[in-house]
Design a protein around this motif. Structure first.
Motif, PDB file in Angstrom:
ATOM      1  N   VAL B 136       0.856  -1.166   0.000  1.00  0.00           N
ATOM      2  CA  VAL B 136       0.000   0.000   0.000  1.00  0.00           C
ATOM      3  C   VAL B 136       0.903   1.230   0.000  1.00  0.00           C
ATOM      4  O   VAL B 136       2.113   1.117   0.188  1.00  0.00           O
ATOM      5  CB  VAL B 136      -0.928   0.013   1.225  1.00  0.00           C
ATOM      6  N   ALA B 137       0.304   2.402  -0.178  1.00  0.00           N
ATOM      7  CA  ALA B 137       1.131   3.598  -0.282  1.00  0.00           C
ATOM      8  C   ALA B 137       1.889   3.872   1.014  1.00  0.00           C
ATOM      9  O   ALA B 137       3.057   4.259   0.991  1.00  0.00           O
ATOM     10  CB  ALA B 137       0.269   4.800  -0.654  1.00  0.00           C
ATOM     11  N   PHE B 138       1.233   3.663   2.163  1.00  0.00           N
ATOM     12  CA  PHE B 138       1.859   4.000   3.445  1.00  0.00           C
ATOM     13  C   PHE B 138       1.770   2.813   4.394  1.00  0.00           C
ATOM     14  O   PHE B 138       0.838   2.708   5.193  1.00  0.00           O
ATOM     15  CB  PHE B 138       1.174   5.219   4.064  1.00  0.00           C
ATOM     16  N   LEU B 202     -10.125   6.669   9.128  1.00  0.00           N
ATOM     17  CA  LEU B 202      -9.843   7.819   8.273  1.00  0.00           C
ATOM     18  C   LEU B 202      -8.490   7.639   7.574  1.00  0.00           C
ATOM     19  O   LEU B 202      -8.356   7.876   6.369  1.00  0.00           O
ATOM     20  CB  LEU B 202      -9.838   9.073   9.153  1.00  0.00           C
ATOM     21  N   ILE B 206      -7.434   7.412   3.470  1.00  0.00           N
ATOM     22  CA  ILE B 206      -6.391   8.164   2.759  1.00  0.00           C
ATOM     23  C   ILE B 206      -5.411   7.206   2.092  1.00  0.00           C
ATOM     24  O   ILE B 206      -5.059   7.341   0.920  1.00  0.00           O
ATOM     25  CB  ILE B 206      -5.644   9.091   3.739  1.00  0.00           C
ATOM     26  N   VAL B 210      -4.637   6.882  -2.093  1.00  0.00           N
ATOM     27  CA  VAL B 210      -3.333   7.103  -2.725  1.00  0.00           C
ATOM     28  C   VAL B 210      -2.841   5.822  -3.389  1.00  0.00           C
ATOM     29  O   VAL B 210      -2.312   5.844  -4.504  1.00  0.00           O
ATOM     30  CB  VAL B 210      -2.309   7.637  -1.702  1.00  0.00           C
ATOM     31  N   HIS B 586      12.515  -3.032  -3.094  1.00  0.00           N
ATOM     32  CA  HIS B 586      12.542  -2.092  -1.993  1.00  0.00           C
ATOM     33  C   HIS B 586      11.386  -2.392  -1.044  1.00  0.00           C
ATOM     34  O   HIS B 586      10.239  -2.447  -1.471  1.00  0.00           O
ATOM     35  CB  HIS B 586      12.369  -0.696  -2.629  1.00  0.00           C
ATOM     36  N   LEU B 628       6.977  11.590  17.465  1.00  0.00           N
ATOM     37  CA  LEU B 628       8.282  12.220  17.270  1.00  0.00           C
ATOM     38  C   LEU B 628       9.340  11.167  16.955  1.00  0.00           C
ATOM     39  O   LEU B 628      10.153  11.343  16.042  1.00  0.00           O
ATOM     40  CB  LEU B 628       8.673  13.017  18.509  1.00  0.00           C
ATOM     41  N   SER B 631       9.125  10.272  13.513  1.00  0.00           N
ATOM     42  CA  SER B 631       9.592  11.324  12.615  1.00  0.00           C
ATOM     43  C   SER B 631      11.123  11.323  12.495  1.00  0.00           C
ATOM     44  O   SER B 631      11.673  11.693  11.466  1.00  0.00           O
ATOM     45  CB  SER B 631       9.101  12.673  13.132  1.00  0.00           C
ATOM     46  N   PHE B 632      11.783  10.884  13.565  1.00  0.00           N
ATOM     47  CA  PHE B 632      13.245  10.902  13.518  1.00  0.00           C
ATOM     48  C   PHE B 632      13.851   9.621  12.953  1.00  0.00           C
ATOM     49  O   PHE B 632      15.064   9.486  12.882  1.00  0.00           O
ATOM     50  CB  PHE B 632      13.809  11.163  14.925  1.00  0.00           C
ATOM     51  N   TYR B 634      15.012   7.416  10.066  1.00  0.00           N
ATOM     52  CA  TYR B 634      15.295   7.606   8.640  1.00  0.00           C
ATOM     53  C   TYR B 634      15.541   6.294   7.910  1.00  0.00           C
ATOM     54  O   TYR B 634      15.260   6.166   6.742  1.00  0.00           O
ATOM     55  CB  TYR B 634      16.469   8.572   8.451  1.00  0.00           C
TER      56      TYR B 634
END
Ligand code: HEM
Ligand SMILES: [Cu+2]
Lengths: 211, 656
Positions: B136-138, B202, B206, B210, B586, B628, B631-632, B634
């Motif tokens: 899926v996209a995410f 929700l 989304i 996508v 990937h 958070l 978000s950090f 990578y």
């Protein structure tokens, strides 16, 4: 860049050349950008619903204070001015990023954060004064709708602040690459969006409230 | 001190009902058994690594399906308890309070914690495969959606043994659900359970929009996309427009209850009617959200088992899209009797009836698809055939209800109960069952026993008509919904008893399904072809179960039903399409953050329910910290090497 499927490689280290793939497929970063646009649509509906409730309940003061009696426009105009400016500075941040100027980018983000924080400070002061003057969330439907609508916008701004600070740290750590670039683009989109919402708040809640 | 603890415990735990003590014991025993089994077989790391932290859409889909079937069981037991109470006049099996709690939890669980997750399960199991996509996209967000649903559902479910269940109906109208009429914690469980899982819904909306718009295999134009994926797109578009309204509505109700605001109260200038408008602006689209994917499933099944192209592809797409749009203009038909005025009622009556047109188009298209096809009737097809008469009757009684003057008669009667169960069971539940049967071999790599499946089908179907047909007559005879008892003098006895018997027949049908699954696991009939039904779409081109990366090389699509056309071409002696070279794939890495973050949501929700800020605030902080930390991060991806792909494909006996 090699295309190994619909997840095109978008490793943070690989800087450039991550546009559209051979078959018109999009890379990971652009998927995320699209996801964010759709999220903004949902957020629009969320605010739309809150505006609708505000309009329905507007005037239902149940004998308590009315907005016209309590709103103090100078403070609100200052808030508006500050938020509009912060939207502008967040735009400058993106311009610096597009020039590849990391220092400028972080500096403009910092200015944006400071402006946003002063907006929140003013808003909190405003709320405290209002409560002091006898208009709290439980005073009447009018004020319930006011606090929830304006407060939801304020909450969005606050979340944006924390998020922007996190991005600034990441820019320090990783520099400008496809991931951080997308993050900066998204936060600035978000910030402009909050600006637009605020203009509606200003018109529908404050202008129409004092008129 | 001891007295204090006792006082607290008697408030905190639900007491006084033998049924609930029984549940307490069985929940306790189940937890002990699960913990023991996981420890004994040393499965904790397996559970964490392979399931709780997975971002693989196929595994997430399986978890959705399992959770929703458990919820079907719980909602079904609730239904049978209610039917048992109603079987005999003046029965004292359930107290009125308990009955209120049961119809409320039954309604919420069936729609939000059974139908929605079963639907999301099918999205996850099928859509990427059907699109020829690797994911899926995410993927991270996908796992977060699942865990939010899961913890939201758990929060709602514990209300049954801790604190007390909500009892104001599945849509919780104020002032009944306000603090003045429902001072207990049940309503707060309702609000937070639905709110937390609603955020997950929700995000799924989304995610799949996508995915569908951006991740289709090369060459798959939108107008070449399989119909199930189209139905998912229309359902997801409806989700992203409707669910924010629900979020706001529940938040406002909570603020009313918690901070003494006046959105929906009778005093202070509040307006309860606004709640009813808002909740139905979400609630009506919601029923289409759950039924549209069922339509997509039927389109796939009709084409596959008739061995024919779907009739009227374009009109099907158009019907899906117009239904999802129109669903936003009908909400007021749920309160025709509440004084909106004749013009408003007329408008909503007409918009409601208009929906019958695209729906009719779809039914005729399925019939034309099957007409003169080479039909076969394995279980998925049976459910499709069972669906059509059921849905047609349900649709017709719906049109009857949409006539505003008639609704003044039927409103809140058993006629309505019969109508909506007919579309929800006949449309949604049967649809998803059909989908599960159809895609089961693809997901698990083995087929389900057809013979037990047919028993299940017939008991469900006969049970269905025995249960709900009498209710139309009960409604016409004046029996209203949400009554827990009635006198012998009413003359409703025979019909109610019949209805209850039908309810239990459906229960037996469910047991047949459980038996079918267990039996098929034991005597496993492996699907070695990957294409057990002679399918038409891309998911049948890969081995069953699908490898981690789904497609070793991405398919190049040239037409609708590409796989079917390819098979025809090969049968005519043409060479198969050339396959591109293998390349490293990937993939996203697993992450424990979605699970942990959702658990923090649970903690925060529980804290708010009991008004314990010491618990709620750390919960919210936990949520923020999780975001958070994410978000950090990578290094969230890795590559599967060509060698490994070759090994996997060879193991699946399909050497590339
Ligand atoms: C499996 C067989 C089922 C039986 C025997 C059954 C039975 C019942 C009964 C007895 C009621 C209460 C009627 C009343 O007193 O007002 C009820 C209400 C309801 N049911 Fe079912 N049900 C079944 C399946 C379902 C399914 C699959 C769904 C949804 C997907 C569903 C959704 C609802 C809803 C929304 C209500 C209304 C609750 C309320 O009044 O707040 N049911 N059902
Ligand atoms: Cu409706």
């Amino acid at each position: 860049m090699a295309q190994s499927g619909n997840h095109i490689i978008a490793k943070p280290s690989q800087e450039h050349d991550h546009g559209h793939g051979k078959e018109g497929h999009h890379d990971l970063e652009s998927l995320r950008m699209m996801g964010f646009w759709i999220f903004l649509i949902t957020d629009c509906i969320l605010f739309g619903t809150l505006f609708a409730t505000y309009v329905v309940l507007n005037g239902n003061t149940a004998g308590g204070p009315t907005p016209a009696e309590l709103f103090e426009m100078p403070g609100v105009i200052a808030e508006t001015f500050i938020l509009l400016t912060s939207s502008f500075t967040s735009g400058l941040a993106v311009l610096s990023m597009n020039r590849g100027d990391r220092k400028g980018l972080i500096r403009w983000l910092l200015v944006t954060v400071l402006l946003g924080a002063s907006f929140i400070a003013l808003e909190v002061t405003e709320f405290m004064t209002l409560v002091h003057e006898g208009a709290s969330i439980s005073t009447s439907a009018q004020w319930s709708a006011f606090y929830v609508l304006v407060g939801t916008h304020g909450l969005h701004v606050t979340i944006g602040l924390v998020w922007m600070i996190a991005i600034m740290i990441q820019l320090k750590q990783h520099g400008i690459n496809s991931v951080t670039r997308r993050k900066v683009n998204i936060i600035s989109l978000y910030w402009h969006f909050l600006d637009v919402i605020w203009i509606f708040v200003f018109t529908i809640v404050y202008m129409m409230g004092v008129m | 001190m001891l007295d204090k603890i006792k006082d607290f415990a008697s408030d905190f735990f639900v007491t006084g009902d033998p049924l609930i003590y029984g549940a307490d014991v069985s929940i306790g025993l189940t937890i002990i058994a699960v913990v023991f089994a996981l420890t004994y077989f040393k499965k904790w790391t397996w559970l964490w690594r392979d399931w709780l932290t997975t971002v693989d859409h196929k595994k997430i889909g399986i978890m959705y399906v399992i959770a929703s079937l458990l919820m079907l069981f719980r909602g079904g037991v609730d239904a049978l308890l209610m039917r048992t109470q109603l079987a005999i006049p003046d029965s004292e099996f359930l107290s009125p309070e308990h009955y209120n709690q049961i119809f409320t939890t039954h309604g919420v669980i069936m729609i939000l914690f059974m139908a929605m997750p079963l639907m999301f399960g099918l999205f996850n199991l099928v859509v990427p495969l059907q699109l020829g996509a690797r994911d899926v996209a995410f993927p991270f967000l996908n796992s977060l959606s699942f865990w939010l649903f899961f913890f939201g559902a758990m929060l709602f479910n514990v209300s049954f043994v801790i604190g007390g269940s909500p009892d104001a109906g599945w849509l919780s109208y104020p002032p009944l659900s306000g603090i003045s009429h429902s001072p207990g914690v049940g309503q707060d469980f309702y609000i937070w359970g639905i709110q937390i899982s609603g955020i997950g819904s929700l995000m799924t909306g989304i995610n799949f929009i996508v995915t569908i718009l951006k991740m289709r295999a090369p060459g798959m134009k939108l107008m070449k996309m399989p119909m199930f994926s189209w139905s998912v797109l229309s359902s997801c578009l409806t989700i992203i427009l409707a669910f924010p309204i629900l979020t706001v509505t529940l938040a406002l109700l909570f603020i009313d209850r918690y901070l003494g605001a006046h959105f929906f109260t009778l005093d202070g200038g509040g307006n309860p009617m606004m709640y009813i408008n808002l909740i139905w602006m979400w609630g009506h689209p919601e029923v289409y959200i759950v039924v549209l994917p069922a339509f997509g499933i039927f389109s796939e099944i009709a084409a596959t088992f008739a061995k024919k192209k779907l009739f009227g592809y374009k009109s099907m797409v158009f019907a899906l899209m117009s239904i999802s749009l129109l669903s936003f203009f009908t909400w007021a038909h749920h309160f025709f009797t509440m004084g909106s005025g004749a013009n408003v009622n007329a408008f909503f009556a007409v918009t409601t009836m208009i929906i019958a047109i695209p729906t009719g188009v779809k039914v005729f298209n399925w019939l034309f698809t099957m007409y003169r096809g080479r039909l076969s009737f394995p279980t998925p097809m049976l459910w499709m055939i069972g669906f059509i008469p059921c849905f047609v009757v349900g649709g017709m009684t719906g049109v009857l209800l949409s006539v505003a003057p008639a609704d003044f008669q039927f409103h809140n009667s058993y006629f309505l109960i019969a109508h909506f169960h007919q579309v929800l069971i006949g449309g949604v539940a049967f649809g998803y069952f059909a989908g599960l049967y159809y895609w089961w071999p693809k997901v698990f790599g083995f087929k389900l026993n057809e013979k037990i499946g047919k028993w299940a089908f017939w008991t469900w179907n006969i049970g269905f008509y025995v249960c709900f047909m009498p209710q139309y007559f009960l409604g016409l005879m004046g029996m209203t919904r949400r009554v827990s008892s009635y006198g012998w003098d009413k003359g409703w006895y025979e019909l109610n008893l019949t209805s209850t018997i039908g309810g239990f027949l459906m229960g037996i049908g469910f047991l047949f399904q459980v038996w079918q699954i267990l039996h098929s696991i034991k005597f496993m009939e492996k699907d070695t072809t990957g294409d057990p039904w002679d399918g038409r779409t891309l998911e049948w081109t890969i081995p069953s179960p699908a490898p981690l990366y789904n497609f070793a090389t991405l398919p190049q699509v040239t037409e609708k039903d590409d796989f079917w056309e390819e098979k025809q071409r090969i049968a005519q002696g043409h060479a198969p399409k050339p396959r591109p070279q293998l390349e490293p794939i990937h993939m996203p890495k697993n992450s424990g953050i979605p699970f942990v973050m959702s658990a923090f949501w649970f903690v925060a929700g529980f804290g708010f329910v009991f008004d314990w800020l010491w618990m709620a605030i750390p919960g919210l902080i936990g949520v923020a910290v999780c975001m958070l930390v994410h978000s950090f991060r990578y290094k969230t991806d890795y590559y599967i090497s060509v060698d490994e792909i070759k090994r996997t494909e060879a193991a699946a006996r399909r050497v590339v």
